[in-house]
Design an enzyme around this catalytic site. Structure first.
Site: not given
Lengths: 485, 144
Positions: A208, A334, A408, A411
């Site tokens: 982006e 992660n 993070h 969601g």
């Protein structure tokens, strides 16, 4: 979600579920959320955060961050630290996409410089950074070179023409996690990963072009530390991970751990919580393989950054160095890593799992790049392609409370199928363009699935973490161009 | 090969894709699961049967065999860039081995309506069940 009656409110934004909630919990669970976010979380979060609290060797608390939602085994937005001798390592606490993460690079361009060129840039980036089903990247390497990537991550890239000498220092762990062991990676995993460097993938991954939002530039003094001099400066954000390589390693070891747990007498409430003692052969093998995937993910984002620099050079007819296209930072969200933390006044080595959670190290920490050590690490939080993202700062409070961790992203709140039913990809593309966001996607279905309405309000997540003091707001970043897998 | 019987389950995993398949035999169940997996990645009507591949696999039980077989299709998508339109699968009586013949073609962004890039088969709710009427059912959640 009905909140269990035993839940204690620790502060405005911290909630604790005691060990009496469920048989077998070794530590309490802590959820970072406003009352509204807590009540809006799915039931899976409570079940999963307390399941994680039941795993052997967990230290202090099982955490869920403000963006927590149901995941496989561990909740997404989950943090858990384990004792390396008595505790476990679990692929479910890391996620299939090992070292999925965010990278932010800056430019010295301002909104008005880029605005007339956004389409040209996005179209070129779409060609240079392959996205979608089964795509292959342009990096051609043999197995022994790929093993070097597994061992050295960004360092390999910089030495082989895919970056600048100082790039690795601006990446978490200096661009590679130590302990990578390619001999613990299956041939199938290698064959999936070897041709995927420099590819974006699909799902919620994106590249982006963003601009600092002048109205929400919360801490320009701190922003300057990160090279954001202007309140409408243009940056580029990359969200992706280890592609099929990490997923294959996850699949391979899920099968291995499924069998190994019986041998170690570990019973778990959910097959996706499969784990093995960190100090066991299976645990060590998985850590060695997972580190390979993490390093491949760092390298993948590095090759993408290299292509982004190429694209900007082509469009602006200036060298990327002259455009000041430095990496602001790169964070894993992660991952499991061996880190040192203070636990009740004692410095301990711990295996910290962050699944859909970001490291948020504060000032003075050795693992923060020298350039930022006085202030703390940049924390990059990705939002939906319509609502934008955030640059935050790690804090000392995070070190004291959450093993240096924060949220993070936003969601999902809506399934992919439901999003496709409600949103037409082509119409969404047109409507976003009217709002000043030029988006190009591998498929219109994929675009519809990632509509902003399918996600939680990221601002509320960021505010909550700021209120809790485990990360601090620096700047909101508004999308102007986007590529989706 | 019979007509695939599967349906997608949108409420199981918000960020991913789940399906339930059913069949009268284990072989047909595997065929339905393979069709569901492929349908997640591409509109199968846009695939052509240009080449044939054969696969033989073994595992410790039928659950393991299905997991490994679906994972193999994901690997073939990533490594060989192949997607398959039709599957003919024979599963041994003990459910521990299979022989699969499949026809399909290489990925072609121009002629195929591609969808989601499936990255893994998860263990969430994963498994094969024998229904009361003797039918076979499976639930599979795919990581996108």
């Amino acid at each position: 979600m009905p909140v269990p009656p035993q839940t204690k409110q620790v502060s405005d934004v911290v909630w604790e579920i005691p060990t009496s909630y469920k048989e077998g919990m070794n530590v309490p669970a802590r959820i970072y959320a406003t009352k509204k976010l807590l009540e809006g979380m799915d039931q899976g979060v409570i079940e999963q955060v307390t399941n994680v609290a039941s795993l052997p060797g967990i230290v202090k608390y099982s955490y869920a961050m403000a963006d927590a939602h149901w995941g496989y085994g561990f909740p997404i937005g989950g943090v858990a630290a384990f004792d390396p001798e008595k505790g476990v390592i679990s692929p479910g606490g890391i996620g299939f996409d090992v070292n999925c993460g965010m990278r932010l690079i800056r430019t010295n361009l301002r909104f008005q410089d880029v605005k007339p060129k956004v389409k040209e840039l996005v179209d070129l980036l779409f060609k240079l950074v392959p996205a979608g089903v089964g795509v292959k990247g342009s990096v051609r390497i043999n197995q022994s070179q790929f093993e070097e990537v597994m061992r050295h991550g960004v360092k390999w890239c910089a030495e082989n023409g895919y970056g600048w000498a100082d790039d690795a220092s601006m990446v978490e762990e200096g661009g590679f996690i130590k302990g990578a062991n390619p001999s613990k990676v299956s041939a199938q995993a290698s064959s999936r990963g070897i041709s995927q460097m420099g590819t974006l993938g699909s799902g919620n991954h994106y590249l982006e072009i963003q601009v600092v939002d002048p109205a929400r530039y919360f801490d320009p003094k701190m922003g300057k530390h990160f090279g954001l001099i202007h309140d409408d400066q243009v940056v580029i954000m990359v969200h992706c991970g280890s592609r099929g390589f990490g997923h294959q390693i996850g699949s391979d070891y899920l099968r291995i751990f499924d069998g190994a747990m019986k041998r170690y007498g570990i019973a778990v409430r959910d097959r996706e919580l499969a784990c093995a003692p960190f100090s066991s052969k299976e645990g060590e093998d998985y850590y060695g393989a997972m580190a390979c995937a993490a390093n491949m993910a760092f390298a993948n984002r590095q090759v993408i950054v290299h292509r982004i620099r190429d694209a900007f050079q082509t469009v602006f007819h200036r060298e990327s160095e002259a455009l000041d296209m430095h990496i602001i930072y790169d964070v894993c969200h992660n991952i499991a890593k061996v880190e040192e933390h203070d636990v009740d006044g004692v410095r301990r080595k711990l295996v910290v799992h962050r699944k859909g959670a970001t490291r948020s190290f504060g000032p003075g920490e050795r693992d923060v790049p020298a350039l930022y050590r006085d202030v703390g690490q940049p924390v990059i939080i990705g939002g939906s392609m319509e609502t934008g993202s955030y640059l935050l700062l790690g804090t000392e409070k995070a070190m004291n409370e959450t093993f240096g961790s924060t949220a993070h992203g936003s969601g999902r709140t809506m399934s992919r199928t439901a999003a496709k039913r409600q949103v037409n990809g082509q119409e969404l593309q047109k409507s976003m363009e009217k709002r000043g966001i030029y988006v190009k996607a591998a498929t219109y279905d994929g675009l519809a699935e990632e509509a902003g309405m399918a996600y939680k309000d990221i601002s509320e997540v960021v505010e909550t973490m700021d209120l809790a003091g485990i990360s601090r707001k620096v700047a909101a970043l508004r999308p102007i161009g986007n590529i989706k897998g | 090969m019979t007509a695939a019987r599967f349906r997608f389950l949108p409420d199981i995993a918000l960020a991913d894709i789940a399906f339930a398949a059913s069949a009268d035999s284990l072989g047909e169940l595997f065929e339905s699961c393979a069709a569901a997996l492929t349908t997640t990645m591409v509109d199968r009507r846009t695939l052509r049967a240009k080449l044939t591949k054969e696969v033989e696999m073994k595992a410790e039980d039928s659950d393991g065999l299905l997991y490994d077989f679906l994972t193999q299709l994901i690997i073939m998508k990533d490594v060989d860039s192949l997607l398959f339109k039709r599957f003919t699968i024979e599963v041994s009586k003990d459910g521990k081995s299979l022989r699969c013949k499949m026809t399909g073609e290489p990925i072609d962004r121009e002629s195929q309506a591609l969808r989601n890039d499936v990255k893994a088969v998860t263990m969430h709710m994963f498994g094969i069940n024998r229904g009361r009427s003797g039918s076979w059912d499976a639930t599979v959640v795919l990581d996108i």
